[in-house]
Design a protein around this motif. Structure first.
Motif, PDB file in Angstrom:
ATOM      1  N   ARG A 214      64.406   4.989  12.389  1.00  0.00           N
ATOM      2  CA  ARG A 214      65.724   4.556  11.942  1.00  0.00           C
ATOM      3  C   ARG A 214      66.743   5.646  12.208  1.00  0.00           C
ATOM      4  N   PRO A 215      67.941   5.270  12.597  1.00  0.00           N
ATOM      5  CA  PRO A 215      68.968   6.296  12.748  1.00  0.00           C
ATOM      6  C   PRO A 215      69.356   6.862  11.389  1.00  0.00           C
ATOM      7  N   ARG A 216      69.651   8.121  11.360  1.00  0.00           N
ATOM      8  CA  ARG A 216      70.038   8.770  10.106  1.00  0.00           C
ATOM      9  C   ARG A 216      71.462   8.405   9.741  1.00  0.00           C
ATOM     10  N   ASN A 217      71.743   8.399   8.479  1.00  0.00           N
ATOM     11  CA  ASN A 217      73.105   8.199   8.020  1.00  0.00           C
ATOM     12  C   ASN A 217      73.908   9.448   8.341  1.00  0.00           C
ATOM     13  N   PRO A 218      75.181   9.269   8.668  1.00  0.00           N
ATOM     14  CA  PRO A 218      75.988  10.453   8.961  1.00  0.00           C
ATOM     15  C   PRO A 218      76.170  11.310   7.711  1.00  0.00           C
ATOM     16  N   ILE A 219      76.272  12.594   7.924  1.00  0.00           N
ATOM     17  CA  ILE A 219      76.513  13.522   6.823  1.00  0.00           C
ATOM     18  C   ILE A 219      78.012  13.551   6.560  1.00  0.00           C
ATOM     19  N   ARG A 220      78.379  13.244   5.359  1.00  0.00           N
ATOM     20  CA  ARG A 220      79.787  13.228   4.997  1.00  0.00           C
ATOM     21  C   ARG A 220      80.031  14.280   3.925  1.00  0.00           C
TER      22      ARG A 220
END
Length: 77
Positions: free
Chosen positions: A66-72
């Protein structure tokens, strides 16, 4: 399906994806059998189906891609 078979199928599907997407292999093949001529055509339009097959095989093997969620950044006041 045995794990070894799944791994081989995954490797074959990944190689086919690379070959089709880079144009390394031809896209249309014809051959003759006893009951007449046959042809098979693989197009770049099949890449989505091939990617879905790869994901299915990976899921069966327990490989999560799965693609990782962006770091915000979190700003607090």
């Amino acid at each position: 399906m045995p794990t070894d078979t799944l791994r081989k199928n995954l490797a074959d599907a990944q190689q086919a994806y690379v070959d089709l997407s880079t144009g390394a292999k031809g896209e249309s093949y014809s051959y003759t059998q006893g009951d007449g001529a046959k042809s098979v055509t693989y197009t770049r339009g099949n890449l989505a189906q091939l990617a879905a097959l790869i994901q299915t095989l990976q899921a069966q093997l327990g490989i999560v891609t799965r693609p990782r969620n962006p770091i915000r950044p979190l700003y607090r006041r």
